[in-house]
Design a protein around this motif. Structure first.
Motif, mmCIF file in Angstrom:
data_model
loop_
_atom_site.group_PDB
_atom_site.id
_atom_site.type_symbol
_atom_site.label_atom_id
_atom_site.label_comp_id
_atom_site.label_asym_id
_atom_site.label_seq_id
_atom_site.Cartn_x
_atom_site.Cartn_y
_atom_site.Cartn_z
ATOM 1 N N LEU A 82 5.557 -22.513 18.933
ATOM 2 C CA LEU A 82 4.468 -21.571 18.683
ATOM 3 C C LEU A 82 4.259 -20.695 19.902
ATOM 4 O O LEU A 82 4.017 -21.197 21.000
ATOM 5 C CB LEU A 82 3.177 -22.342 18.366
ATOM 6 C CG LEU A 82 1.903 -21.522 18.191
ATOM 7 C CD1 LEU A 82 2.019 -20.581 17.000
ATOM 8 C CD2 LEU A 82 0.701 -22.442 18.015
ATOM 9 N N PRO A 83 4.343 -19.364 19.768
ATOM 10 C CA PRO A 83 4.178 -18.485 20.935
ATOM 11 C C PRO A 83 2.755 -18.513 21.459
ATOM 12 O O PRO A 83 1.792 -18.560 20.688
ATOM 13 C CB PRO A 83 4.555 -17.101 20.391
ATOM 14 C CG PRO A 83 4.350 -17.192 18.913
ATOM 15 C CD PRO A 83 4.654 -18.612 18.542
ATOM 16 N N GLU A 84 2.634 -18.513 22.748
ATOM 17 C CA GLU A 84 1.321 -18.468 23.386
ATOM 18 C C GLU A 84 0.802 -17.031 23.416
ATOM 19 O O GLU A 84 1.562 -16.074 23.332
ATOM 20 C CB GLU A 84 1.414 -19.015 24.814
ATOM 21 C CG GLU A 84 1.906 -20.458 24.903
ATOM 22 C CD GLU A 84 0.878 -21.465 24.425
ATOM 23 O OE1 GLU A 84 -0.280 -21.075 24.207
ATOM 24 O OE2 GLU A 84 1.242 -22.651 24.283
ATOM 25 N N GLY A 85 -0.490 -16.891 23.553
ATOM 26 C CA GLY A 85 -1.077 -15.565 23.707
ATOM 27 C C GLY A 85 -1.764 -15.038 22.473
ATOM 28 O O GLY A 85 -2.607 -14.151 22.555
ATOM 29 N N GLY A 86 -1.400 -15.565 21.290
ATOM 30 C CA GLY A 86 -2.134 -15.209 20.091
ATOM 31 C C GLY A 86 -1.784 -13.874 19.473
ATOM 32 O O GLY A 86 -2.564 -13.352 18.675
ATOM 33 N N ASP A 87 -0.630 -13.257 19.820
ATOM 34 C CA ASP A 87 -0.235 -12.015 19.160
ATOM 35 C C ASP A 87 -0.045 -12.279 17.660
ATOM 36 O O ASP A 87 0.690 -13.194 17.268
ATOM 37 C CB ASP A 87 1.071 -11.488 19.762
ATOM 38 C CG ASP A 87 1.562 -10.243 19.060
ATOM 39 O OD1 ASP A 87 0.962 -9.188 19.260
ATOM 40 O OD2 ASP A 87 2.544 -10.359 18.287
ATOM 41 N N VAL A 88 -0.695 -11.467 16.819
ATOM 42 C CA VAL A 88 -0.707 -11.721 15.377
ATOM 43 C C VAL A 88 0.698 -11.740 14.802
ATOM 44 O O VAL A 88 1.089 -12.674 14.084
ATOM 45 C CB VAL A 88 -1.571 -10.671 14.646
ATOM 46 C CG1 VAL A 88 -1.354 -10.772 13.129
ATOM 47 C CG2 VAL A 88 -3.040 -10.879 14.956
#
Length: 411
Positions: A82-88
């Motif tokens: 899961l990529p960090e940072g929360g980009d939609v």
């Protein structure tokens, strides 16, 4: 209650039996799980199941625990990417690709877990075992929501959506073609969970076919009165004991028809089951005009939830027989191409009717086909785990599981 953790033989024998049971469960369902099939699969004695687990029910309890843990572990591994940072878009890509992988990866026992969840409606041993896994899943998805930059309450929405998406039938070999559509659905879901209500992501071309299935009509003639009684008996038997409970003698007993009449109309138990699946789908298609109107905005979410719950559960929390059979169809469709074609019609119709209901319920929020897919899959995911709750709590739990995501997505 039978305990899934009381071995009576060496760990190697136990592990071989559970591993083989997981394969059989995924491929053939609970109907394919027997001492003979296990003996063929493992080359162990035909008495190994009884000696190790005390019988078939003990085996199923152990397999339920193993299958649920295996599915949970699969998602724990996926969460590592899961990529960090929360980009939609980045999070949507992760979620959509994970779902697409789940359709194809034999290491995820999704069909077996869903069949066991349905069996919890009539097997009291399975509910507590699977309830423990439900709590693990809830905690995991709260963590995933936080890493995706979403509030903890969004975890339940994500979990329900994923559970429904993994069960949504995809024709063999078409999982890759479905991925772009799933990526757009995931992007829309995440944007709405973050409170975005305008300029929502998602290719507008998906909406060109928004209403194409609203006018689908039943394509099978109504069954005769005796056949209707037989098929209704299959509905009842499936809700109280699963497909394995459907035999000619049981149908004759429940329907009041003679055994000869049942065999004449449906020579095999498979024919009985297929006939019941078809009848259940035809009922959905024929009742679509009533459902298409949906609740008016004035009726509000609570009234909409009451309508939805009545289609899933009886007032006392017992399973609705038609709903149980349709849920079983969505599992069996992955194992049988003919049932898959029937499932596609059901899914298309359900999505179109969900869209009509959303547009009636929240006309100012601009719901479209992507939103209808989100809602349809989320509802299915909420229903999947409902039989792990005590019967007296199910209606209220389902009301919460239906209403909270709807408010979060469209308020």
């Amino acid at each position: 209650m039978l305990s899934p953790s009381s071995p009576c033989a060496t760990p190697s024998t136990r592990d071989r039996l559970i591993s083989a049971s997981l394969r059989l469960l995924e491929r053939d369902g609970l109907r394919g799980l027997s001492s003979r099939s296990l003996s063929r699969e493992t080359e162990l004695s035909i008495s190994a199941m009884n000696y190790t687990f005390g019988g078939r029910r003990g085996l199923i309890a152990a397999v339920a625990e193993a299958a649920a843990l295996k599915a949970h572990g699969w998602w724990v591994r996926q969460a590592q990417f899961l990529p960090e940072g929360g980009d939609v878009r980045a999070v949507a890509n992760w979620l959509g690709v994970a779902i697409s992988e789940g359709w194809r990866d034999p290491e995820l026992p999704r069909l077996g877990v869903n069949e066991l969840l349905l069996a919890a409606a009539w097997d009291p041993d399975l509910g507590p075992i699977l309830a423990e896994q439900r709590r693990r899943n809830e905690a995991l998805w709260v963590q995933i929501a936080g890493r995706a930059g979403l509030p903890p309450s969004a975890g339940a929405c994500l979990e329900q959506f994923v559970a429904g998406a993994l069960l949504n039938y995809v024709q063999p070999g078409r999982a890759g073609l479905e991925t772009p559509w799933m990526l757009d659905v995931c992007a829309r879901l995440l944007a709405r969970l973050r409170g975005q209500r305008t300029e929502l992501p998602g290719w507008s071309g998906w909406n060109r076919m928004s209403h194409q299935d609203l006018d689908v009509a039943p394509d099978s003639p109504p069954p005769s009165a005796p056949m209707e009684r037989m098929l209704s008996a299959v509905f009842t038997l499936c809700a109280s004991g699963g497909l394995q409970a459907v035999t000619h003698r049981a149908v004759a007993s429940v329907s009041g028809c003679t055994l000869a009449t049942v065999v004449y109309h449906y020579p095999t138990s498979e024919a009985l089951i297929r006939g019941a699946f078809d009848a259940a789908v035809q009922r959905v298609l024929s009742r679509g005009d009533a459902w298409r109107l949906g609740p008016s905005p004035a009726e509000g979410i609570d009234s909409a939830m009451a309508i939805a719950i009545q289609a899933i559960l009886e007032p006392d929390g017992a399973p609705n027989v038609q709903s149980t059979l349709l849920a079983t169809l969505l599992v069996e469709a992955w194992r049988d191409a003919d049932l898959g074609r029937l499932a596609i019609r059901l899914i298309q119709r359900s999505e179109a009717l969900t869209l009509a209901g959303l547009q009636a319920l929240a006309p100012d929020k601009g719901p479209d086909r992507l939103d209808a897919r989100i809602r349809m899959l989320s509802n299915r995911g909420a229903v999947a785990w409902i039989y792990t709750f005590p019967q007296a709590e199910r209606c209220e739990q389902l009301r919460t599981s239906f209403a909270d995501p709807l408010r979060m997505l469209f308020d």
